[in-house]
Design a protein around this motif. Sequence first.
Motif, PDB file in Angstrom:
ATOM      1  N   TYR A 603      25.587   0.465  22.374  1.00 53.43           N
ATOM      2  CA  TYR A 603      25.566  -0.341  23.612  1.00 53.43           C
ATOM      3  C   TYR A 603      24.410  -1.356  23.555  1.00 53.43           C
ATOM      4  N   LEU A 604      23.222  -0.879  23.168  1.00 56.71           N
ATOM      5  CA  LEU A 604      22.072  -1.791  23.066  1.00 56.71           C
ATOM      6  C   LEU A 604      22.356  -2.916  22.071  1.00 56.71           C
ATOM      7  N   TYR A 605      23.002  -2.561  21.003  1.00 54.89           N
ATOM      8  CA  TYR A 605      23.315  -3.563  19.979  1.00 54.89           C
ATOM      9  C   TYR A 605      24.277  -4.616  20.536  1.00 54.89           C
ATOM     10  N   THR A 606      25.255  -4.165  21.262  1.00 53.88           N
ATOM     11  CA  THR A 606      26.198  -5.082  21.919  1.00 53.88           C
ATOM     12  C   THR A 606      25.449  -6.021  22.859  1.00 53.88           C
ATOM     13  N   LEU A 607      24.490  -5.469  23.599  1.00 55.09           N
ATOM     14  CA  LEU A 607      23.724  -6.300  24.537  1.00 55.09           C
ATOM     15  C   LEU A 607      22.921  -7.360  23.792  1.00 55.09           C
ATOM     16  N   PRO A 703      29.816   2.120  24.904  1.00 49.13           N
ATOM     17  CA  PRO A 703      30.003   2.825  23.635  1.00 49.13           C
ATOM     18  C   PRO A 703      28.888   3.831  23.370  1.00 49.13           C
ATOM     19  N   THR A 704      29.259   4.994  22.892  1.00 49.12           N
ATOM     20  CA  THR A 704      28.262   6.024  22.549  1.00 49.12           C
ATOM     21  C   THR A 704      28.583   6.565  21.162  1.00 49.12           C
ATOM     22  N   GLN A 705      27.584   7.188  20.569  1.00 48.83           N
ATOM     23  CA  GLN A 705      27.809   7.837  19.269  1.00 48.83           C
ATOM     24  C   GLN A 705      27.082   9.172  19.262  1.00 48.83           C
ATOM     25  N   ILE A 733      32.663  -4.286  23.290  1.00 45.82           N
ATOM     26  CA  ILE A 733      31.753  -3.628  22.345  1.00 45.82           C
ATOM     27  C   ILE A 733      31.693  -4.504  21.108  1.00 45.82           C
ATOM     28  N   TYR A 734      30.477  -4.781  20.676  1.00 42.42           N
ATOM     29  CA  TYR A 734      30.295  -5.663  19.520  1.00 42.42           C
ATOM     30  C   TYR A 734      29.853  -4.848  18.308  1.00 42.42           C
ATOM     31  N   GLN A 735      30.425  -5.143  17.162  1.00 33.60           N
ATOM     32  CA  GLN A 735      30.052  -4.443  15.930  1.00 33.60           C
ATOM     33  C   GLN A 735      29.915  -5.440  14.785  1.00 33.60           C
ATOM     34  N   ASP A 736      28.927  -5.227  13.951  1.00 28.16           N
ATOM     35  CA  ASP A 736      28.855  -6.007  12.704  1.00 28.16           C
ATOM     36  C   ASP A 736      28.093  -5.199  11.668  1.00 28.16           C
ATOM     37  N   ARG A 749      33.325  -7.479  14.818  1.00 27.16           N
ATOM     38  CA  ARG A 749      34.500  -7.039  15.582  1.00 27.16           C
ATOM     39  C   ARG A 749      34.094  -6.867  17.031  1.00 27.16           C
ATOM     40  N   THR A 750      34.925  -7.361  17.930  1.00 20.95           N
ATOM     41  CA  THR A 750      34.699  -7.150  19.357  1.00 20.95           C
ATOM     42  C   THR A 750      35.866  -6.367  19.936  1.00 20.95           C
ATOM     43  N   ILE A 751      35.524  -5.217  20.465  1.00 20.60           N
ATOM     44  CA  ILE A 751      36.529  -4.343  21.081  1.00 20.60           C
ATOM     45  C   ILE A 751      36.559  -4.647  22.572  1.00 20.60           C
ATOM     46  N   LYS A 752      37.758  -4.728  23.132  1.00 22.39           N
ATOM     47  CA  LYS A 752      37.854  -5.009  24.569  1.00 22.39           C
ATOM     48  C   LYS A 752      38.429  -3.802  25.296  1.00 22.39           C
TER      49      LYS A 752
END
Length: 823
Positions: A603-607, A703-705, A733-736, A749-752
């Motif tokens: 979540y922090l990474y997405t922010l 998002p959590t892990q 949610i943003y991922q790279d 990748r951006t998840i909606k």
Amino acid sequence: MRSMKKWAAGLAPLLLLTGPQVQAAWQGVGAAMQAKRAGEEVSFVTAGGARVVVSFVTPDVVRVRMSADGKLGRDFSYARVDNAPAPTKIEFDDNAERTELRATTGGTRVVVQKRPALTITVYDAQGRVVVADDPARPMAFDAATGAIEASKQRDAYELYYGFGEQGLPTISREGQFLVNWNTDSYKYPVGTNPLYQTIPFFIALRDGRAYGLFFDNTYRSHFDMGKSDPRRYAFGADGGELNYYVLTGGAERTPANVLRDYTALTGRTALPPLWALGYQQSRYSYMSRAKVEEIARTFREKKIPADVIHLDIDYMDGYRVFTWNPQTFPEPKQMLSALHHDGFHVVTIVDPGVKFDENYAVYRSGRDSGIYVRDATGKELHAKVWPGICAFPDFTDAKARAWWGELYKKPLSEGVDGFWNDMDEPAVFSADDFREPALAQGPQKTFALDVQHAGDGDPGTHARYHNVFGMQMVRATFEGLRKLAPERRPFAITRAGYAGVQRYSAVWSGDNDASWDHLALTIPLLTNLSISGVSFVGADVGGFAATTTPELYTRWMQAAALTPFYRTHSAVDTDQREPWTYGGEYERSNRAAIELRYRLLPYLYTLFAQNEESGLPPLRPLAFDYPQDVDALLVADEYLVGRDLLVAPVVVQNQRARNVYFPKGEVWIDWWSGVRYEGGKTVKIEAPLERLPLFVRAGASVPTQPVIQHSGEMKNAPLTIAVAVGATGASEIYQDAGDGYAYRKGASRTIKISARADKVSLEIPKSAAYQRVVAVELLGLDAAPATIAIDGKTVRDAVFDAAGKRLHIPLPNENVKEISFVR
Ligand code: MIG
């Protein structure tokens, strides 16, 4: 000097008090003699001999320049990203009484009243006054000293946020007199001003509507936010131009729009490397390689997650920057590679003072390159800091910055991952001893005001460039790293800075104290700094300057767990401070706080990704997202992480329950218990020692892990999307890759996710390159739903946790489009 005869009729000489300084003889700019349009700018010559220029930077951003002697200097700013942007087109009407400028789009208007003295009023598209000069105090200057000042009318209920780093316990700064002068403030008491940073920008709120004001002047400056007279506020500086921007906030007049526009002007923090968002452990100092290795080992043995270890000044050889102490840190390459192997990254401190030592190659190289700061007589400036007598690169000189940037080649090749720039106010010791700089602020703690700087083509004194020294130092660091390792995202931290420092660096709040007051201070300090554009911020966990107590340390660990820069750091004369230092329930609680951080890292990474895009920071005061909620505006002991998480840490000793205010217009769900709270109310919430009160906004998907031991383990950790049910909402949610720049070429990748009362829709682009989404968790359900279906098929393996009011729904794969449930 101007003669009294030039004074416009109807203007009384003004005598203002500028803070603790001497009384200045102020002269108003006087009436506008003529208005002249040149391109998209309108310029006025005034009876007082000044020149005033008004223009639009964008349709929502108005710029005003006033030069007391009628001559405009070079149009150059260390703060701005672009010093020569295309001008915004204007329409212009002019008559004897007034001049009006309009942006051709957007509807913002500026009216310049010409008599009895030039005053400026900015109107929004609805015709409301955004901000207006006070006719009783038109723009003024003191021709003898070079000081300048502007005053604006103020509404009794106007509130002010931002102003960078301020040591004030309140969240809004109305009624304050604030000075900007970057200052080393060891163990600063709450209320201390100035501190280390100069960010002369604020966001005002009146009747729920925002505007911003950025005063771009690097001299010692001040904001008098209604302290001298509640009917007006004033801002000014000891020299330079009165150069400021009014950011109207566009059609919505929101704080978010203001900050978006401010960060378009002064830049944004790019995505940091993922590891820099992990937990960081520091100490002044870990004195040897053996000690560092012991610390690293203990984290792993005790299963307390951590990503970074910081090496403070004692790793160096006699405090010579870019060296290692050969006795205590032999074979640094080996040490660093072993630490990397265990999933640690290492940050070393690098100070601006270069030891004056003929036998030291770095010193000689700087001298031969002619990049050191010179005193008023032209001699290389020498001052004492840790290494003894030092010379200092003039970071306002591009050549010096390039030289400095190159120096990172050695530590980078040895394996150092990030760099910490300290003492860059600049701070120096008093001439006759080596002691910690005394608390009393005096000229001996920095360079003499007549010291010379290159000023990137516009040479000037230290009085003019003091406030940008640190920013330009960390700029040199950042630019050096970008060049030396273009495939990696730089990680730098600085103590001093000026507006725009966010382009180069994270910022920590210097030498705070191990007290409950200081813990409480972190919230107003960091949230205001964050919405001043400096989004990657943190405070030393536990309080730097003294030995902390077990309870204070644990509460601080919790309070900081979701702040952007999360680091324990402690001073040389304090007791050891690691998460396990106090054992038992404290160690367990500290581990839990760090684990929470790691669970929410996606979540922090997405922010941070969103922050690069929009300038909207992870850390926010409540007022930022709820400017219309009068009960939220002054809350100083809660903060928001993005729009979706509300954090209400315990910042009071012995407290085991606290009141939490829930912003209006939302429903908030307790992260731990799933209990729902209607916004607009204050509720007493249990807060046992081991738990951080945390709430998620209904409608949000976070998002959590699972708990991991460091960010390097993230790639293979499955994602669970926590959906706070009970309201409609859309989330991303943003991922790279977590480092490098491939993301700028689309490697991400951006998840909606969209949440409704009885269904959750997912859009997960196909890719095997990122953390997999394996489950959805519904938060805030009173009972297990009667039926749950994934894309129409009944689900049987969902697990309901009644105590947490949480329903865990495993997903068969990432093709899932819709989860429906009957509540
Ligand atoms: O005069 O490097 O704020 O974090 O541990 C003190 C030693 C110099 C001040 C920094 C602090 C750091 C310390 N430094």
